[in-house]
Motif scaffolding. Structure first.
Motif, PDB file in Angstrom:
ATOM      1  N   TRP A  64      -1.345  -0.058 -11.012  1.00 20.87           N
ATOM      2  CA  TRP A  64      -2.714  -0.517 -10.776  1.00 20.87           C
ATOM      3  C   TRP A  64      -2.734  -2.035 -10.771  1.00 20.87           C
ATOM      4  O   TRP A  64      -2.256  -2.671 -11.711  1.00 20.87           O
ATOM      5  N   GLY A 120      -1.420   6.668  -2.414  1.00 20.00           N
ATOM      6  CA  GLY A 120      -2.505   6.753  -3.390  1.00 20.00           C
ATOM      7  C   GLY A 120      -3.504   5.620  -3.312  1.00 20.00           C
ATOM      8  O   GLY A 120      -4.485   5.598  -4.072  1.00 20.00           O
ATOM      9  N   THR A 121      -3.274   4.661  -2.418  1.00 18.91           N
ATOM     10  CA  THR A 121      -4.196   3.535  -2.279  1.00 18.91           C
ATOM     11  C   THR A 121      -5.526   4.030  -1.721  1.00 18.91           C
ATOM     12  O   THR A 121      -5.559   4.721  -0.700  1.00 18.91           O
ATOM     13  N   ASP A 122      -6.602   3.651  -2.382  1.00 21.01           N
ATOM     14  CA  ASP A 122      -7.933   4.135  -2.003  1.00 21.01           C
ATOM     15  C   ASP A 122      -8.376   3.456  -0.700  1.00 21.01           C
ATOM     16  O   ASP A 122      -8.570   2.239  -0.663  1.00 21.01           O
ATOM     17  N   LYS A 171       0.833  -1.200   0.000  1.00 18.93           N
ATOM     18  CA  LYS A 171       0.000   0.000   0.000  1.00 18.93           C
ATOM     19  C   LYS A 171       0.867   1.250   0.000  1.00 18.93           C
ATOM     20  O   LYS A 171       2.046   1.226   0.364  1.00 18.93           O
ATOM     21  N   VAL A 208      -6.744  -2.008  -7.200  1.00 14.80           N
ATOM     22  CA  VAL A 208      -6.151  -1.176  -6.155  1.00 14.80           C
ATOM     23  C   VAL A 208      -4.860  -0.576  -6.685  1.00 14.80           C
ATOM     24  O   VAL A 208      -4.109  -1.223  -7.428  1.00 14.80           O
ATOM     25  N   GLU A 266     -11.745   1.500  -1.081  1.00 14.36           N
ATOM     26  CA  GLU A 266     -11.619   0.193  -1.730  1.00 14.36           C
ATOM     27  C   GLU A 266     -10.970  -0.814  -0.793  1.00 14.36           C
ATOM     28  O   GLU A 266     -11.361  -1.987  -0.744  1.00 14.36           O
ATOM     29  N   SER A 267      -9.980  -0.365  -0.029  1.00 17.89           N
ATOM     30  CA  SER A 267      -9.331  -1.262   0.941  1.00 17.89           C
ATOM     31  C   SER A 267     -10.330  -1.739   1.990  1.00 17.89           C
ATOM     32  O   SER A 267     -10.333  -2.914   2.375  1.00 17.89           O
TER      33      SER A 267
END
Length: 658
Positions: free
Chosen positions: A262, A228-230, A225, A251, A233-234
């Motif tokens: 991505w 920028g990891t959402d 992670k 992700v 969504e996680s």
């Protein structure tokens, strides 16, 4: 040798499947001893399996009938004997009563029946006590050997099975390492921090992320992670894992070097034989390029939508199929044509044909767009209420894989007002030109009479008047000539906007030299042509007026004893850049625009003879030819007049000389 036999009524059939051991050779001595001591012509071992198997024998079984030991199923004791094959004599085969059979049970280590040691004799008599004892001892020895053989066999089979499993695992790992997609296996728990530990990753993981197996095994997938990891969504992924559900997600993860990528993943739970979830397996792939393409496509679609909205807001837009049938019409098309969209769709443009344009015009339009080229022009159309309107039209063909049009898009602007104004302006200019010509013609006749009369007065009565009178006569003559020049200038200016001659190739170099000779400048003025002047496409008379007015203007304002006028031309991006420079009186910057206006002069006409028409005429000639004109000057040092003309064959020349 092996010999299978089966009988569903066998009392020897065990409920436990017993592996068939190898190593029958070791029992050969036992079987020989049993045959010899019991005066038997056959000895063999029958395993308690389904189907039954002769495991070992010391003679060829061909011709030996199936054992009659099934008749012993109700007998008790360690040794069984029989003289009949079946208890039912009618069912016994021929010859079966010529033999006697005996056997001893073989026991496995757990006490279960493993098989039977069998002998067959050709005489019908019971075993002696000695023979029975020998068979019992042999049975115990064979049972012990059979137990060891079965154990060795099972151990060998287990080792083979283990090797088979190992080989299959190696094959599976090799296959996983050949995949382009990531394969990751983690523990099933814990789901809270620090998260599931990674147990396995394939080579694709190492290539994609930059982490080696040694670096990542034992870590949590959360190691990938980044900023920028959402988080939304996680969180969605975690909720699915809590419910032990398979989940698909994309992700933004980060490689070891910090580069973002991505990651498309499919995560599934893995259960053991009892149904208990023991692991998670994740199949992943790098979809960065696809996401970039999707983002680019989304941006392009947004731009196209904005462009369409802008076109629909500002222009009349229609789309047709290759046959010209209208498939799309925007609101502005409906508004100007006064047809509804339903009335237009499926029709061709003949529905708005005004009949104004000849068939050759329409044929040329279709020939152009069918060949895949863009067509531009002005079209007069007719609305549903039979009113007319003009549109400036651009038709763009959209080509298919075979380079043939699959549809056309027509973008139009309503120029009805401009066309009306242009017609009015043309009519006004025509009337003004006619008026100027008539007025000038009507003025020139009496003006010539006044000039002639003035000349007669000077000739006949000059001796009767004093110097002041003669000066007045001279002033009268000068004013008549000035007025005549003004009338000629007005006529030239009125004709400049209307083509009277055919445009031809004009050698500007020869023309400039001829005009310089014709003007015959005074000895104090020198004209130099510094470069070879090019050939341009113009009306010869207007080309001469252009050069003559500029040179005359330069000569007029040359105030030095060594006045120099320089003419040159250079190529400049598809145009010819002319310069006419002098070292005369010069012009103040505030007059740079004013001098090109009609009837504007900078000096009183009594000081410098001029009509104020020359430079206005020059400007009109240059702009009509598709060029530009401007001046650079400084008071007291001279002026340079610049003008451009298009090169022959250039886009500018083609546009101004259709």
């Amino acid at each position: 040798m092996l010999h299978p036999h089966t009988d569903p009524s066998s009392s020897l059939t065990s409920t436990t499947e017993v592996s068939v051991p190898s190593g029958t050779e070791e029992c050969a001595d036992f079987l020989k001893l049993a045959r010899e001591t019991c005066s038997a012509h056959f000895a063999g071992i029958l395993l308690a399996q389904s189907p039954l198997h002769w495991w070992a024998s010391d003679a060829d079984l061909d011709g030996i009938p199936d054992p009659v030991f099934w008749a012993l199923k109700g007998s008790e004791g360690p040794i069984f004997e029989t003289h009949d094959r079946r208890t039912d004599a009618a069912a016994a085969p021929s010859g079966a009563d010529d033999h006697s059979f005996a056997g001893v049970l073989l026991k496995a280590a757990d006490g279960s029946i493993a098989g039977l040691l069998c002998i067959a004799r050709g005489k019908r008599e019971a075993l002696s006590m000695a023979e029975r004892e020998i068979l019992l001892r042999l049975g115990r020895l064979i049972s012990s050997h059979l137990t060891m053989a079965l154990a060795a066999q099972q151990q060998s089979e287990a080792a083979a099975a283990q090797q088979h499993t190992t080989d299959r695992l190696k094959l599976l790992e090799t296959c996983l390492d050949r995949l382009n997609d990531i394969v990751m296996i983690t523990e099933a728990e814990p789901q809270k921090l620090p998260g599931h530990r990674i147990l396995y990753v394939n080579s694709a993981f190492e290539k994609m992320t930059g982490y080696s197996r040694e670096e990542i095994v034992g870590e949590s997938p959360r190691k990938l992670k980044g900023p920028g990891t959402d988080p939304v969504e996680s969180a969605r992924i975690r909720e699915s894992l809590k419910r032990w559900e398979t989940i698909h997600a994309e992700v933004l993860n980060y490689k070891k070097n910090g580069e973002a990528f991505w990651n498309e993943m499919s995560i599934s739970p893995v259960a053991d034989a009892t149904g208990w979830f023991t692991n998670w397996i994740s199949i992943e792939r790098d979809v960065t390029e696809r996401r970039k393409a999707q983002d680019l496509m989304a941006a392009n679609m947004k731009s196209l939508a904005e462009l369409k909205a802008a076109l629909d807001e500002s222009s009349i837009v229609a789309i047709t199929d290759p046959q010209g049938k209208i498939t799309y019409a925007n609101d502005k098309f409906c508004a100007i044509s006064k047809y509804s969209r339903e009335e237009l769709i499926g029709q061709d443009h003949r529905i708005i044909n005004s009949g104004f344009h000849p068939t050759e015009f329409i044929a040329e339009l279709w020939e152009t767009i069918r060949s895949g080229r863009v067509w531009k022009g002005q079209i007069k159309n007719r609305a549903k209420d039979r009113s007319f309107y003009w549109v400036d039209t651009t038709i763009v063909p959209f080509l298919g894989p075979d380079e043939k049009p699959v549809q056309y898009i027509a973008i139009r602007s309503d120029i009805s007002l401009q066309m009306a104004l242009a017609n009015e302006l043309e009519q006004t200019n025509r009337e003004l030109s006619d008026f100027a010509y008539v007025v000038s013609h009507d003025l020139k006749a009496p003006l010539r009479g006044i000039g002639t009369l003035a000349e007669w007065l000077v000739e006949d009565y000059a001796h009767l008047v004093d110097d002041d009178g003669r000066e007045q006569f001279a002033l009268l003559t000068t004013r008549v000539k000035r007025l005549d020049s003004l009338i000629n200038g007005i006529l030239s200016y009125s004709r400049a906007g209307r083509s009277r001659e055919q445009r031809v190739s004009v050698d500007m170099d020869s023309l400039c030299r001829n005009v310089a000779d014709m003007l015959a400048p005074p000895a104090s003025v020198r004209i130099e042509i510094e470069t070879v002047l090019p050939t341009v496409l113009m009306e010869p008379t207007k080309a001469q007026q252009l050069i003559q007015n500029l040179l005359s203007n330069a000569i007029k304002f040359s105030d030095k004893e060594d006045s120099l006028i320089r003419v040159r031309c250079d190529e400049d991006d598809g145009e010819w850049h002319f310069q006419v420079a002098d070292n005369g009186t010069g012009i103040e910057e505030k007059y740079f625009v004013k001098i090109f206006e009609l009837f504007e002069t900078l000096a009183p006409r009594d000081e410098v003879e001029g009509t104020g028409v020359g430079l206005a005429l020059v400007k009109k000639i240059v702009e009509t030819a598709g060029g530009r004109i401007w001046v650079e000057s400084q008071r007291g040092t001279g002026s340079t007049f610049h003008f451009t003309l298009p090169q022959i064959g250039s886009p500018i020349e083609s546009a101004t000389n259709p």
